[in-house]
Design a protein around this motif. Structure first.
Motif, PDB file in Angstrom:
ATOM      1  N   PRO A 141       3.426  12.780   0.154  1.00 40.38           N
ATOM      2  CA  PRO A 141       3.828  14.139   0.606  1.00 40.38           C
ATOM      3  C   PRO A 141       5.244  14.578   1.055  1.00 40.38           C
ATOM      4  O   PRO A 141       5.898  13.776   1.310  1.00 40.38           O
ATOM      5  CB  PRO A 141       2.958  14.355   1.745  1.00 40.38           C
ATOM      6  N   GLN A 142       5.667  15.764   0.961  1.00 35.33           N
ATOM      7  CA  GLN A 142       6.830  16.256   1.534  1.00 35.33           C
ATOM      8  C   GLN A 142       6.976  15.657   2.965  1.00 35.33           C
ATOM      9  O   GLN A 142       6.203  15.784   3.853  1.00 35.33           O
ATOM     10  CB  GLN A 142       6.901  17.749   1.406  1.00 35.33           C
ATOM     11  N   GLY A 143       8.242  15.173   3.211  1.00 36.82           N
ATOM     12  CA  GLY A 143       8.588  14.798   4.378  1.00 36.82           C
ATOM     13  C   GLY A 143       8.863  13.158   4.397  1.00 36.82           C
ATOM     14  O   GLY A 143       8.902  12.301   5.376  1.00 36.82           O
ATOM     15  N   TYR A 144       8.256  12.447   3.130  1.00 37.36           N
ATOM     16  CA  TYR A 144       8.274  10.984   3.003  1.00 37.36           C
ATOM     17  C   TYR A 144       8.962  10.942   1.682  1.00 37.36           C
ATOM     18  O   TYR A 144       8.733  11.528   0.592  1.00 37.36           O
ATOM     19  CB  TYR A 144       6.920  10.466   3.082  1.00 37.36           C
ATOM     20  N   SER A 145       9.491   9.699   1.619  1.00 41.16           N
ATOM     21  CA  SER A 145       9.989   9.311   0.326  1.00 41.16           C
ATOM     22  C   SER A 145       9.767   7.733   0.119  1.00 41.16           C
ATOM     23  O   SER A 145       9.514   6.979   1.038  1.00 41.16           O
ATOM     24  CB  SER A 145      11.599   9.428   0.331  1.00 41.16           C
ATOM     25  N   LEU A 146       9.524   7.578  -1.021  1.00 43.17           N
ATOM     26  CA  LEU A 146       9.224   6.085  -1.327  1.00 43.17           C
ATOM     27  C   LEU A 146      10.569   5.355  -1.747  1.00 43.17           C
ATOM     28  O   LEU A 146      11.211   5.472  -2.827  1.00 43.17           O
ATOM     29  CB  LEU A 146       8.107   5.919  -2.735  1.00 43.17           C
ATOM     30  N   ALA A 147      10.805   4.073  -1.125  1.00 40.13           N
ATOM     31  CA  ALA A 147      12.069   3.533  -1.158  1.00 40.13           C
ATOM     32  C   ALA A 147      11.985   2.741  -2.304  1.00 40.13           C
ATOM     33  O   ALA A 147      13.191   2.606  -3.015  1.00 40.13           O
ATOM     34  CB  ALA A 147      12.348   2.825  -0.151  1.00 40.13           C
ATOM     35  N   ASN A 148      11.081   2.118  -2.985  1.00 40.60           N
ATOM     36  CA  ASN A 148      11.095   1.181  -4.029  1.00 40.60           C
ATOM     37  C   ASN A 148       9.949   1.684  -5.028  1.00 40.60           C
ATOM     38  O   ASN A 148       9.021   0.871  -5.258  1.00 40.60           O
ATOM     39  CB  ASN A 148      10.762  -0.239  -3.540  1.00 40.60           C
ATOM     40  N   PRO A 149      10.122   2.588  -5.942  1.00 37.27           N
ATOM     41  CA  PRO A 149       9.106   3.282  -6.642  1.00 37.27           C
ATOM     42  C   PRO A 149       9.032   2.079  -7.901  1.00 37.27           C
ATOM     43  O   PRO A 149       8.012   1.899  -8.642  1.00 37.27           O
ATOM     44  CB  PRO A 149       9.734   4.516  -7.367  1.00 37.27           C
ATOM     45  N   GLU A 150      10.178   1.289  -8.397  1.00 38.79           N
ATOM     46  CA  GLU A 150       9.955   0.301  -9.227  1.00 38.79           C
ATOM     47  C   GLU A 150       9.065  -0.866  -9.047  1.00 38.79           C
ATOM     48  O   GLU A 150       8.771  -1.363  -9.950  1.00 38.79           O
ATOM     49  CB  GLU A 150      11.480  -0.364  -9.486  1.00 38.79           C
ATOM     50  N   ASP A 151       8.646  -1.156  -7.831  1.00 39.66           N
ATOM     51  CA  ASP A 151       7.635  -2.271  -7.448  1.00 39.66           C
ATOM     52  C   ASP A 151       6.304  -1.387  -7.430  1.00 39.66           C
ATOM     53  O   ASP A 151       5.266  -1.967  -7.009  1.00 39.66           O
ATOM     54  CB  ASP A 151       7.785  -2.603  -6.110  1.00 39.66           C
ATOM     55  N   ALA A 152       6.102  -0.217  -7.461  1.00 36.16           N
ATOM     56  CA  ALA A 152       5.075   0.608  -7.198  1.00 36.16           C
ATOM     57  C   ALA A 152       3.903   0.587  -8.480  1.00 36.16           C
ATOM     58  O   ALA A 152       2.496   0.161  -8.120  1.00 36.16           O
ATOM     59  CB  ALA A 152       5.202   2.018  -6.959  1.00 36.16           C
ATOM     60  N   LYS A 153       4.424   0.447  -9.654  1.00 30.82           N
ATOM     61  CA  LYS A 153       3.274   0.164 -10.570  1.00 30.82           C
ATOM     62  C   LYS A 153       2.459  -1.192 -10.538  1.00 30.82           C
ATOM     63  O   LYS A 153       1.251  -1.289 -10.621  1.00 30.82           O
ATOM     64  CB  LYS A 153       4.003   0.017 -12.246  1.00 30.82           C
ATOM     65  N   THR A 154       3.186  -2.208 -10.374  1.00 30.64           N
ATOM     66  CA  THR A 154       2.477  -3.594 -10.059  1.00 30.64           C
ATOM     67  C   THR A 154       1.572  -3.433  -8.828  1.00 30.64           C
ATOM     68  O   THR A 154       0.594  -4.104  -8.740  1.00 30.64           O
ATOM     69  CB  THR A 154       3.362  -4.820 -10.031  1.00 30.64           C
ATOM     70  N   PHE A 155       2.232  -2.902  -7.874  1.00 28.40           N
ATOM     71  CA  PHE A 155       1.513  -2.854  -6.499  1.00 28.40           C
ATOM     72  C   PHE A 155       0.093  -2.037  -6.749  1.00 28.40           C
ATOM     73  O   PHE A 155      -0.858  -2.585  -6.333  1.00 28.40           O
ATOM     74  CB  PHE A 155       2.325  -2.241  -5.603  1.00 28.40           C
TER      75      PHE A 155
END
Length: 584
Positions: A141-155
């Motif tokens: 949501p607004q107010g947060y950012s994902l620092a490592n989206p490249e790891d998200a798919k496997t996660f």
């Protein structure tokens, strides 16, 4: 956090009830309706594909009440980067289906749920992780950012395969989800403002809780300001993504250093009046304006982390208890756009002008021109004034922009041709008010009346030409006569603005007399009236036939040069053009 209001696009009148129901749920949204097939819409369009692609390119959320297939085929050529796609949804004409199509990384599923709830149906969400966990880890949501989206798919794949996750840090959108949270899990989700190294088994979310304040910027170079802020973040081990915004006093508005910081960190800059700053008890910081600004921005229960006056600028950093909605704090840098709507209505406006009008908080202009500009969306304000109050109107618009508003000064035609752009800069030049210096001012061109008249009959301005206003309100008639005579002798084609009015009934007659002294009576004259509006007419006569009563204030007159030619057409009409080659 604020989000861009969606555009609700309909192709027929049967979709209007559902469109209005959805629009009522989203303040600031606008209903776009196909011309001749819809009525009572905010904005009319004639080309569905161009309109949809224009909205998509400006990252406007799109809610199209039509078949999903036509949306997909229309937008397919633009699809290249899913990280840049705005939310796009298809809604059935009867409201029975809400289908998210694009914008998975920008909250399209959440938007689908909101629309479905308003319509009393279930959204057709197909994202497996979203369905199972009731949260979208790839699009926080607004107010947060994902620092490592490249790891998200496997996660996420591991979570779907049955792995559990440990939650470190506080975020209600995670703790209240259906994620399989366990204290001894191998996977970790960490919510932190600190700059930490990512790992494949750990998703890191940075909350935007850092308020960075700057004071006494003076003429510091943007590169130095950027270096100082980066040093401040390094000293405090804070992630750049945790910065919610930059904050300064109002007199710093427009400072290039602040603009550079905003662009680099992709966060807003907001400004305070001195009287709005919180009072500090600490003697160490009581005279430090940056510290006051940072704590004011971060709000109640905030903590001053760093305050450094040893750097080239006075910086301070405070952490808030919750993510900061910077757009709700202080005021933004004021914007003033002087736009030209063209001689007619919406079809004559450029995409740039339409976007400015959509985004402005206030419209300022002569009532007739504001009517041509279209319908206000919710939350916008309209400020009408008399057509002869240009300088006062310019001053009012500048003061409004200086207060932090986004103002559109509306002219017909092109704003730089006998219109409001010159009036605005004249006010700036002669009044020289310091608070106007920080306004972001731009001029958005429009189609001028002379262009519209020329295009309607061919190309009478195809060679050298000049433009003269016959209004002697702001310049002596003697000067106008001199210019008419000089232009006639120089053999320019001439476009005449303001040819006649109730108060000025003899000037056009005199202009004709001057032209006939050096111009052949057979010279073509084009009379364009109500260009781009109901009742448009374009008539051709010769200079010898031309009479003052042939024109009025809504007429644009073009007098050809010695080279201008008339081409008869098959069924009685004519074309008029001025050749590019000049025959002596």
């Amino acid at each position: 956090m604020n989000r861009i209001p969606p555009a609700i696009v309909i192709l027929g009148q049967n979709s209007q009830p559902i469109a209005k129901k959805i629009s009522a749920h989203f303040p600031g949204s606008q209903i776009y309706g196909l011309i001749d097939r819809t009525s009572d819409t905010d904005i009319n369009f004639s080309n569905f594909g161009e309109t949809l692609r224009e909205l998509f390119a400006t990252e406007t959320p799109i809610i199209a009440i039509c078949a999903a297939g036509i949306i997909i085929r229309t937008l397919a050529p633009l699809l290249s980067d899913k990280r840049a796609e705005p939310p796009v949804l298809a809604v059935a004409e009867d409201g029975s289906a809400v289908v998210p199509l694009l914008g998975g990384l920008h909250g399209v599923n959440d938007l689908a749920r909101e629309i479905a709830a308003a319509l009393g149906v279930q959204p057709a969400i197909t994202t497996t992780g979203d369905i199972r966990f009731r949260t979208a880890l790839l699009s926080p949501p607004q107010g947060y950012s994902l620092a490592n989206p490249e790891d998200a798919k496997t996660f996420i794949s591991n979570l779907l395969a049955g792995a559990k996750v440990r939650l470190e840090g506080a975020a209600s959108w995670l703790s209240e989800s259906n994620l399989p949270i366990a204290p001894d899990a191998q996977l970790t989700i960490r919510v932190t403002e600190k700059a930490i190294a990512p790992a494949p088994d750990c998703l890191i979310y940075h909350p935007q809780i850092a308020a960075v304040a700057l004071a006494n910027l003076s003429n510091i170079q943007p590169e130095i300001a950027l270096y100082c802020v980066q040093e401040l973040l390094a000293q405090t081990n804070l992630a750049a993504a945790s910065v919610a915004g930059f904050f300064a006093l109002k007199h710093e508005m427009g400072n290039p250093a602040l603009e550079a910081l905003s662009q680099y960190f992709k966060v807003p800059v907001r400004f305070f009046n001195l009287s709005e700053l919180v009072e500090l008890d600490s003697i160490e910081f009581i005279e430090n304006k940056a510290a006051q600004i940072a704590l004011t921005a971060a709000g109640a229960n905030s903590q001053l982390i760093e305050c450094d006056r040893t750097l080239s600028v006075n910086c301070a950093l405070a952490l808030a208890a919750e993510p900061i909605n910077a757009s709700a704090i202080g005021i933004s840098r004021g914007k003033l756009a002087i736009v030209g709507t063209g001689p007619g209505g919406a079809p004559w406006m450029s995409p740039e002008v339409k976007e400015i009008l959509r985004e402005a908080t206030d419209w300022v202009g002569y009532k007739f021109y504001l009517d041509l500009a279209g319908t206000l969306r919710e939350g916008q304000k309209r400020h009408d004034s008399d057509n002869r109050e240009e300088i006062d109107r310019a001053r009012f618009a500048l003061d409004l922009a200086a207060s932090g508003q986004s103002v559109a000064v509306v002219s017909s035609g092109d704003p730089g041709i006998f219109a409001m752009a010159a009036a605005v800069f004249e006010a700036i030049d002669f009044d020289a008010k310091p608070e106007w210096q920080g306004i972001d001012i731009r001029v958005a061109p429009g189609i001028s009346a002379m262009q519209a008249a020329a295009a309607a009959i061919g190309a009478p301005l195809g060679h050298d030409f000049c433009v003269i206003s016959l209004s002697d309100i702001l310049k002596p008639w003697e000067v106008i006569e001199q210019r008419i005579a000089a232009a006639a002798i120089a053999d320019f084609a001439i476009a005449f603005y303001n040819p006649i009015s109730k108060q000025r009934i003899w000037q056009l007659s005199r202009a004709i007399e001057i032209l006939l002294q050096s111009r052949d009576p057979k010279t073509p004259v084009i009379l364009g009236r109500n260009l781009g509006r109901p009742g448009q007419s374009v008539r051709v006569c010769t200079l010898g036939e031309f009479q003052p009563q042939d024109a009025d204030m809504r007429t644009l007159v073009i007098v050809g040069s010695s080279q201008t030619r008339i081409i008869p057409r098959k069924y009685g009409d004519v074309w008029v053009y001025t050749p590019r080659r000049y025959e002596k």
